[in-house]
Design a protein around this motif. Structure first.
Motif, PDB file in Angstrom:
ATOM      1  N   ALA A 298      -9.457 -33.384  26.351  1.00 14.38           N
ATOM      2  CA  ALA A 298      -8.540 -32.334  26.796  1.00 14.38           C
ATOM      3  C   ALA A 298      -9.209 -31.435  27.827  1.00 14.38           C
ATOM      4  N   LEU A 299     -10.477 -31.102  27.606  1.00 19.06           N
ATOM      5  CA  LEU A 299     -11.213 -30.282  28.575  1.00 19.06           C
ATOM      6  C   LEU A 299     -11.369 -31.031  29.894  1.00 19.06           C
ATOM      7  N   ARG A 300     -11.681 -32.310  29.790  1.00 20.63           N
ATOM      8  CA  ARG A 300     -11.829 -33.121  31.001  1.00 20.63           C
ATOM      9  C   ARG A 300     -10.500 -33.207  31.749  1.00 20.63           C
ATOM     10  N   ASP A 301      -9.421 -33.366  31.002  1.00 22.88           N
ATOM     11  CA  ASP A 301      -8.097 -33.442  31.601  1.00 22.88           C
ATOM     12  C   ASP A 301      -7.752 -32.141  32.323  1.00 22.88           C
ATOM     13  N   ALA A 302      -8.207 -31.017  31.759  1.00 15.63           N
ATOM     14  CA  ALA A 302      -7.952 -29.711  32.372  1.00 15.63           C
ATOM     15  C   ALA A 302      -8.905 -29.408  33.521  1.00 15.63           C
ATOM     16  N   GLY A 303      -9.961 -30.228  33.668  1.00 10.72           N
ATOM     17  CA  GLY A 303     -10.927 -30.012  34.728  1.00 10.72           C
ATOM     18  C   GLY A 303     -11.826 -28.822  34.492  1.00 10.72           C
ATOM     19  N   ILE A 304     -12.140 -28.544  33.216  1.00  7.55           N
ATOM     20  CA  ILE A 304     -12.985 -27.400  32.894  1.00  7.55           C
ATOM     21  C   ILE A 304     -14.131 -27.829  31.988  1.00  7.55           C
ATOM     22  N   SER A 305     -15.132 -26.976  31.895  1.00  6.85           N
ATOM     23  CA  SER A 305     -16.271 -27.204  31.015  1.00  6.85           C
ATOM     24  C   SER A 305     -16.092 -26.395  29.732  1.00  6.85           C
ATOM     25  N   PRO A 306     -16.828 -26.721  28.671  1.00  5.64           N
ATOM     26  CA  PRO A 306     -16.708 -25.950  27.433  1.00  5.64           C
ATOM     27  C   PRO A 306     -16.960 -24.459  27.618  1.00  5.64           C
ATOM     28  N   ARG A 307     -17.845 -24.089  28.509  1.00  7.19           N
ATOM     29  CA  ARG A 307     -18.157 -22.662  28.669  1.00  7.19           C
ATOM     30  C   ARG A 307     -17.004 -21.857  29.266  1.00  7.19           C
ATOM     31  N   GLU A 308     -15.998 -22.543  29.807  1.00  8.23           N
ATOM     32  CA  GLU A 308     -14.844 -21.843  30.366  1.00  8.23           C
ATOM     33  C   GLU A 308     -13.769 -21.546  29.319  1.00  8.23           C
ATOM     34  N   VAL A 309     -13.922 -22.064  28.113  1.00 10.28           N
ATOM     35  CA  VAL A 309     -12.953 -21.809  27.040  1.00 10.28           C
ATOM     36  C   VAL A 309     -13.297 -20.490  26.363  1.00 10.28           C
ATOM     37  N   ASP A 310     -12.313 -19.600  26.259  1.00  9.14           N
ATOM     38  CA  ASP A 310     -12.538 -18.269  25.706  1.00  9.14           C
ATOM     39  C   ASP A 310     -12.242 -18.168  24.216  1.00  9.14           C
ATOM     40  N   VAL A 311     -11.406 -19.074  23.691  1.00 11.01           N
ATOM     41  CA  VAL A 311     -11.050 -19.024  22.275  1.00 11.01           C
ATOM     42  C   VAL A 311     -10.508 -20.378  21.846  1.00 11.01           C
ATOM     43  N   VAL A 312     -10.764 -20.737  20.604  1.00  5.30           N
ATOM     44  CA  VAL A 312     -10.226 -21.958  20.011  1.00  5.30           C
ATOM     45  C   VAL A 312      -9.293 -21.581  18.868  1.00  5.30           C
ATOM     46  N   PHE A 313      -8.061 -22.059  18.925  1.00  9.65           N
ATOM     47  CA  PHE A 313      -7.125 -21.922  17.811  1.00  9.65           C
ATOM     48  C   PHE A 313      -7.265 -23.194  16.978  1.00  9.65           C
ATOM     49  N   ALA A 314      -7.949 -23.073  15.850  1.00 10.32           N
ATOM     50  CA  ALA A 314      -8.309 -24.239  15.048  1.00 10.32           C
ATOM     51  C   ALA A 314      -7.135 -24.727  14.213  1.00 10.32           C
ATOM     52  N   ASP A 315      -7.225 -25.997  13.827  1.00 12.34           N
ATOM     53  CA  ASP A 315      -6.223 -26.582  12.938  1.00 12.34           C
ATOM     54  C   ASP A 315      -6.259 -25.906  11.570  1.00 12.34           C
ATOM     55  N   GLY A 316      -7.456 -25.690  11.020  1.00 20.83           N
ATOM     56  CA  GLY A 316      -7.596 -24.928   9.783  1.00 20.83           C
ATOM     57  C   GLY A 316      -6.884 -25.539   8.598  1.00 20.83           C
ATOM     58  N   ALA A 317      -7.333 -26.697   8.171  1.00 21.60           N
ATOM     59  CA  ALA A 317      -6.650 -27.418   7.093  1.00 21.60           C
ATOM     60  C   ALA A 317      -6.704 -26.705   5.750  1.00 21.60           C
ATOM     61  N   GLY A 318      -7.759 -25.925   5.509  1.00 21.83           N
ATOM     62  CA  GLY A 318      -7.898 -25.301   4.202  1.00 21.83           C
ATOM     63  C   GLY A 318      -8.383 -26.259   3.129  1.00 21.83           C
ATOM     64  N   VAL A 319      -8.822 -27.445   3.538  1.00 25.19           N
ATOM     65  CA  VAL A 319      -9.395 -28.453   2.647  1.00 25.19           C
ATOM     66  C   VAL A 319     -10.864 -28.578   3.030  1.00 25.19           C
ATOM     67  N   PRO A 320     -11.802 -28.349   2.082  1.00 23.17           N
ATOM     68  CA  PRO A 320     -13.218 -28.209   2.446  1.00 23.17           C
ATOM     69  C   PRO A 320     -13.774 -29.295   3.366  1.00 23.17           C
ATOM     70  N   HIS A 321     -13.542 -30.574   3.079  1.00 26.99           N
ATOM     71  CA  HIS A 321     -14.163 -31.596   3.914  1.00 26.99           C
ATOM     72  C   HIS A 321     -13.506 -31.677   5.288  1.00 26.99           C
ATOM     73  N   LEU A 322     -12.221 -31.344   5.364  1.00 28.95           N
ATOM     74  CA  LEU A 322     -11.556 -31.328   6.667  1.00 28.95           C
ATOM     75  C   LEU A 322     -11.999 -30.121   7.489  1.00 28.95           C
ATOM     76  N   ASP A 323     -12.157 -28.975   6.832  1.00 32.56           N
ATOM     77  CA  ASP A 323     -12.685 -27.796   7.526  1.00 32.56           C
ATOM     78  C   ASP A 323     -14.082 -28.064   8.065  1.00 32.56           C
ATOM     79  N   ALA A 324     -14.916 -28.712   7.255  1.00 31.90           N
ATOM     80  CA  ALA A 324     -16.292 -28.998   7.679  1.00 31.90           C
ATOM     81  C   ALA A 324     -16.300 -29.922   8.894  1.00 31.90           C
ATOM     82  N   ALA A 325     -15.431 -30.935   8.892  1.00 33.98           N
ATOM     83  CA  ALA A 325     -15.376 -31.860  10.020  1.00 33.98           C
ATOM     84  C   ALA A 325     -14.909 -31.152  11.281  1.00 33.98           C
TER      85      ALA A 325
END
Length: 421
Positions: A298-325
Motif C-alpha cells: 500500500a505504501l509503495r502504491d501510494a509512492g511514499i516511504s514509512p517515515r511519511e506516515v503520520d498515524v496508523v489506524f490498526a485493525d485491533g482484533a482484541g484477540v491476543p495472538h492476532l494483536d501480537a501479529a
C-alpha cells in the motif's frame, strides 16, 4: 458541471495512476449518527458499547454490541417493508455523503456514477424474520422482498436505485477487510472510466441468527462490562465486541472535481493514495501473515516511504495472538514505536465490513483537525512494540494515514489516505 460520457473514451495512462479525491462522507456508529456527532463522541472518548436490546441476549455467551438505533423517517415509507435495518442505515449514510459532497447524482450523466460496497453477510435480521414466518405459518406468509433483502449486494442495489447510479457497481465480500477492498475497487473504476463512485460499507448483523454465526468464530468476548470488554493490545484482551454501522465515501476523479468547480484543497477531505490486499498462508503454516506485505504494498502504491506516515489506524482484533501479529507487522515496517497507532473502534465495536471505511473517515477527520483519536479503556498494555495512543486525543499535524483491516479467514487490506495537495 459533470464529465460527459464521451470523456471516458479519452482516459490516458495518467488516469490509471490517479488518486481519487474524497469529497463526501456519510457516517453511522453506535456513538454517533452523522459525521460531526460521531467525531465529537470519538474525541471525547464516548463509547457506544452496551448490552444488546434488539433481542434478548440472555441465552448467549456474548451480550454486548455497538448498536445503532437511527431515525428512518427521512426514508420513503415504501422502502421500510423491503429493507433490512442494515440497508436502511446504508441509505442514510449515502444520503449524508452526497449532501456533504454537494452532488446531486440525478444531475450526472447516465453512466457517470456507480457504487461499490463491502459486505460480510447481508440482511440477516430481515432473513430471520421471514424464515420464522415460513416455519410457523407457511410459505404464503414469506415476503417477496426476501428474494433480495438478505443478499450480500443489497446495499449496493438499493443505493444505486435510490440515487440513479447506473455506472460500474458491485459488492466485495471479505468480512472486515471487505470495506477497504471496496474503496480499492472503486478507485479502479474511477481510473478506468467512472467519474464518481459511492464506496465503503455499512454492515451489521444484530439478530439471533447473525449473532450465533459471530459467536461461532470464537472471537467474541463474553465480558459484560462495556468498559472492560473490547481491549486490543491490552493484557486483558479476550475477544471483541461486534457492532453495526460504518461509512460511505464519495470518491471522484480529480478532473470531475475540477469541472464541478470544487476547491481541491479546502472543499475536499483528502485523496485515496494507496491500497493493497493480501491473503494469509494456509492454516497451520509457519509462514508469517500477509499483513506486513499489505502494508508495504500500500505504501509503495501510494509512492511514499514509512517515515511519511503520520498515524496508523490498526485493525485491533482484541484477540491476543492476532494483536501480537499486527503489532509485529507494524513494528517491522515502521520500527519499534516508530509511528502513532490508534484503534477508535474500541468505542464502536468491530463493524464487520463497515469498520475499515469508518476508520478511513475517521483518519480523514484526524488529518483535517490535526488530532489522533484515542484507544479507550487500555489500562494494561500488553507490551507490544507500538506507540498506542491511549486515553486522550493526541494533537499533532497530520498529512498521511494508514488504515488496516483483517477479515476472518485470512484477508488483509491496507489503505493510505492523504491530505489533498
Amino acid at each position: 458541471m459533470s464529465v460527459s460520457p464521451a470523456h471516458h473514451a479519452n482516459r490516458t495512462e495518467a488516469d490509471l495512476r490517479v488518486a481519487p479525491v474524497i469529497t463526501g462522507l456519510g457516517v453511522l456508529a453506535a456513538n454517533g449518527i452523522g459525521v460531526e456527532e460521531y467525531w465529537a463522541a470519538v474525541l471525547s472518548g464516548e463509547s457506544g458499547l452496551a448490552e444488546i436490546t434488539r433481542f434478548d441476549p440472555a441465552g448467549y455467551s456474548a451480550k454486548l454490541a455497538g448498536q445503532v438505533d437511527a431515525d428512518f423517517s427521512a426514508l420513503p415509507n415504501r422502502l421500510m417493508p423491503q429493507t433490512d435495518h442494515m440497508t436502511r442505515l446504508a441509505l442514510l449514510a449515502a444520503a449524508e455523503a452526497f449532501e456533504d459532497a454537494d452532488v446531486d447524482p440525478h444531475q450526472l450523466p447516465e453512466y457517470a456514477a456507480g457504487v461499490i460496497t463491502g459486505a460480510s453477510a447481508g440482511g440477516f435480521e430481515f432473513g430471520q424474520r421471514e424464515l420464522e414466518a415460513l416455519w410457523s405459518k407457511g410459505g404464503e406468509y414469506v415476503s417477496a422482498y426476501q428474494s433480495f433483502a438478505w443478499f450480500y449486494p443489497v446495499n449496493s442495489g438499493q443505493i444505486s436505485i435510490r440515487h440513479a447510479l447506473r455506472g460500474a457497481s458491485g459488492t466485495v465480500v471479505a468480512e472486515q477487510a471487505g470495506g477497504l477492498d471496496a474503496l480499492g475497487k472503486a478507485r479502479r473504476n474511477i481510473r478506468t472510466g467512472t467519474d464518481l463512485m459511492v464506496a465503503g460499507a455499512v454492515d451489521g448483523s444484530l439478530c439471533p441468527w447473525g449473532w450465533l454465526c459471530q459467536i461461532r468464530s470464537g472471537r467474541l468476548t463474553d465480558a459484560t462490562d462495556p468498559a472492560a470488554a473490547f481491549l486490543p493490545f491490552d493484557r486483558r484482551a479476550a475477544g471483541h465486541v461486534p457492532g453495526e454501522g460504518g461509512a460511505l465515501l464519495i470518491m471522484e476523479h480529480p478532473e470531475h472535481v475540477a469541472r464541478r468547480g470544487v476547491d481541491p484543497v479546502h472543499e475536499v477531505h483528502g485523496v485515496l493514495a494507496g491500497h493493497s490486499a493480501t491473503f494469509d498462508p494456509a492454516p497451520g503454516s509457519d509462514a508469517p501473515s500477509g499483513l506486513r506485505r499489505a502494508i508495504e504494498q500500500a505504501l509503495r502504491d501510494a509512492g511514499i516511504s514509512p517515515r511519511e506516515v503520520d498515524v496508523v489506524f490498526a485493525d485491533g482484533a482484541g484477540v491476543p495472538h492476532l494483536d501480537a501479529a499486527e503489532a509485529t507487522a507494524i513494528a517491522e515496517v515502521f520500527g519499534p514505536r516508530g509511528v502513532p497507532v490508534t484503534v477508535p473502534k474500541t468505542m464502536t465495536g468491530r463493524l464487520l465490513a463497515g469498520g475499515g471505511p469508518l476508520d478511513v473517515a475517521t483518519a480523514l477527520l484526524s488529518i483535517r483537525d490535526g488530532v489522533i483519536p484515542p484507544t479507550v479503556n487500555i489500562e494494561r498494555p500488553a507490551g507490544h512494540p507500538i506507540d498506542l495512543v491511549r486515553d486522550t486525543p493526541r494533537e499533532t499535524p497530520l498529512t498521511t494515514a494508514l488504515v488496516l483491516a483483517r477479515g476472518h479467514g485470512g484477508f488483509n487490506s491496507a489503505v493510505v489516505v492523504r491530505r489533498a495537495a
